[in-house]
Design an enzyme around this catalytic site. Structure first.
Site, PDB file in Angstrom:
ATOM      1  N   HIS A  28       0.817  -1.226   0.000  1.00  0.00           N
ATOM      2  CA  HIS A  28       0.000   0.000   0.000  1.00  0.00           C
ATOM      3  C   HIS A  28       0.846   1.269   0.000  1.00  0.00           C
ATOM      4  CE1 HIS A  28       0.749   0.045   4.387  1.00  0.00           C
ATOM      5  NE2 HIS A  28       0.432   1.311   4.323  1.00  0.00           N
ATOM      6  N   ASP A  82      -0.684  -7.520   1.333  1.00  0.00           N
ATOM      7  CA  ASP A  82      -0.101  -6.180   1.342  1.00  0.00           C
ATOM      8  C   ASP A  82       1.426  -6.212   1.233  1.00  0.00           C
ATOM      9  OD1 ASP A  82      -0.280  -3.416   1.264  1.00  0.00           O
ATOM     10  OD2 ASP A  82       0.090  -3.220   3.412  1.00  0.00           O
ATOM     11  N   SER A 110       5.476   0.782   8.073  1.00  0.00           N
ATOM     12  CA  SER A 110       4.952  -0.250   7.175  1.00  0.00           C
ATOM     13  C   SER A 110       6.042  -0.722   6.223  1.00  0.00           C
ATOM     14  CB  SER A 110       3.763   0.286   6.369  1.00  0.00           C
ATOM     15  OG  SER A 110       2.578   0.197   7.115  1.00  0.00           O
TER      16      SER A 110
END
Lengths: 222, 302
Positions: free
Chosen positions: B52, B82, B157
């Site tokens: 993402h 992801d 992330s």
């Protein structure tokens, strides 16, 4: 393995217990108190500038004795303040002194924050050094800071961030984004204290170099 | 290191060593407009990161802890987990080590990220839970995930979750669960990464049925010759779908696929992995209470 884990937690408890006599409450505002630490056994107390506001400060020692404190120096720019109480103490905080060429702290190392979050006295939170950097103060000075994942809350301000050896590596000062604590590196505080006690400022021109300027600056601040 | 360190100082040093070691293989990945995210140099010239955070496919700046800077391009992405794999234009730094064991609840862990040029960032905690399988948005199935109480700082992330020795246990992402973060276990992440590096995407099998779990009566269990508690009643078979072409009908109860028992829809979804796509696959059903095995060529979920 279990013995190791036990020794580890024992050591943790001892490290924190050893510092606790040097942790103080600084009552410098009408509505809330901050933290501070005994910096010298002659009654010198280090805290954040922003915990002082609007009232004559008082310092409560770990043994419960409460003293009216004189303001030796306030530095809004780096958010540090030095107070003096008329007593001698048995203990004092010790700042970490990195060996030449070594960093004062390493990202990932264990740290403990001591203070009084939300008025909860002598509260300990643990974490690690999450990151390090420098920020520019309003006057353009670069100040080294430590970020930590140890939980901080109002009332931690002015209190110590300790390393695993129980030495002060930072002065807990700010909370970013709710979950990130920010401490001013202990070296900044040491330089501040040295400057206040040892080296006369430009405005103290009448004093000889090396003469203690504490009372002079006290007069200025008040 | 000096010999006379107490256990606490030794432990603290070990944590800093772990952050530093794994941090050297944790890179800054700048492929979105807002702040950069993190990635892990997991194989020579290849970086695993969070899908993402990848908003462009070419000329992605990547920064190593050594200060070495290079650019990368997208090799493939898998929205279901992801994860995305990038190829570096120059292999520029050390590889992250992988833990031989899976993460366990209660295990001490560090979350690492490199969202800025200001050095590695870290947060300490424990593995709070091991979860999965869970169905994600878009129909994908996440077989397994870890939750921790480490703080997912902005830009973490794509960064690694590592153990106290700095060996990777998983890849952190806040892209699958808005407002919180979870960790894709290394075993799953590495297998997705391998597929992405080879094929550019993770293929997922498709049958074209809708189903609901039903309890199997004793007679059905007897007919099957095994103690299987439930199967999947087919309540819809799409026209022209792989299932229809293979002869599956409304009212059939699906009880096995490719030699494995199927008791609930998530299990079926989990079994329909990319390796079955295009393969003639044995589908075991109950029709009129009698077991029957049909052959279905599994399609690909678009």
């Amino acid at each position: 393995m279990n013995t190791q884990m036990f020794n580890l937690t024992q050591e943790m408890a001892q490290t924190i217990a050893a510092f606790q006599p040097s942790l103080v409450v600084v009552q410098g505002k009408r509505d809330s108190a901050g933290a501070g630490m005994v910096w010298q056994q002659d009654g010198l107390i280090l805290t954040n500038n922003h915990v002082l506001n609007g009232r004559a400060p008082r310092v409560i020692l770990a043994d419960g004795r409460s003293f009216a404190a004189q303001i030796v120096r306030r530095d809004e720019d780096i958010d540090l303040a030095l107070l003096r109480i008329e007593t001698k103490t048995n203990t004092t905080a010790t700042a970490a002194h990195p060996a030449a060429g070594q960093a004062a702290v390493r990202t990932g190392e264990l740290v403990f924050a001591l203070g009084h979050p939300w008025g909860e006295r002598n509260f300990v939170t643990a974490g690690i050094v999450s990151g390090q950097g420098e920020f520019k103060t309003r006057s353009g000075r670069k100040i080294a800071y430590i970020r930590t994942d140890a939980r901080l809350a109002p009332g931690n301000s002015g209190g110590p961030l300790l390393n695993a050896a129980g030495q002060v590596v930072g002065i807990n000062t700010m909370i970013l984004g709710g979950d990130q604590g920010l401490a001013i590196q202990a070296q900044v505080a040491e330089e501040f204290v040295q400057q206040v006690l040892g080296v006369p400022r430009a405005s103290d021109s009448g004093m000889r170099a090396g003469e203690k300027s504490a009372t002079a600056s006290l007069r200025e601040s008040i | 290191m000096s010999e006379n360190l107490n256990p606490l100082m030794a432990f603290s040093n070990a944590l800093a060593d772990a952050a530093s070691k794994a941090g050297d293989a944790t890179v800054l990945v700048s492929a979105r407009r807002r702040m950069p995210a993190s990635g892990v140099h997991y194989a020579p010239g290849l970086v695993l990161t969070a899908n993402h955070t990848i908003e462009r496919e070419e000329g992605i700046p990547v920064l190593f802890g050594s200060g070495a800077q290079t650019t990368a391009s997208l090799v493939g992405r898998d929205p279901a987990s992801d994860l995305a794999v990038l190829r570096l234009e120059q292999a520029a730094g050390p590889l992250i080590g992988r833990s031989a064991q899976d993460g366990r609840v209660g295990q001490l862990v560090l979350s690492l990220g490199r969202p800025s040029e200001g050095g590695i960032e870290a947060s300490l905690g424990v593995i709070s839970s091991v979860g999965g399988p869970v169905r994600m948005h878009g129909g994908g199935l996440l077989e397994r995930f870890l939750r921790t109480d480490t703080i997912p700082y902005p830009g973490f992330s794509g960064g690694p979750l590592v153990d106290a020795e700095g060996l990777v246990l998983g890849i952190n992402t806040s892209g699958l669960t808005p407002g919180s973060s979870l960790t894709i276990p290394a075993s799953l992440a590495w297998s997705v990464a391998e597929t992405l590096a080879q094929h550019g995407k993770v293929r997922r099998g498709f049958l074209g049925v809708r189903s609901q779990p039903v309890e199997l009566p004793a007679s059905a269990r007897q007919a099957l010759g095994r103690e299987q508690a439930s199967g999947l009643l087919l309540v819809g078979v799409d026209e022209g779908s792989p299932a229809a072409q293979g002869g599956l009908m409304l009212g059939d109860v699906l009880v096995g696929l490719a030699g494995q028992t199927v008791e609930d829809p998530d299990a079926l979804l989990g079994m329909l992995s990319g390796s079955l796509v295009g393969a003639s696959t044995a589908v075991e059903i109950l029709r009129g209470g009698q077991p029957l095995t049909l052959s279905v060529v599994v399609g690909e979920r678009k």
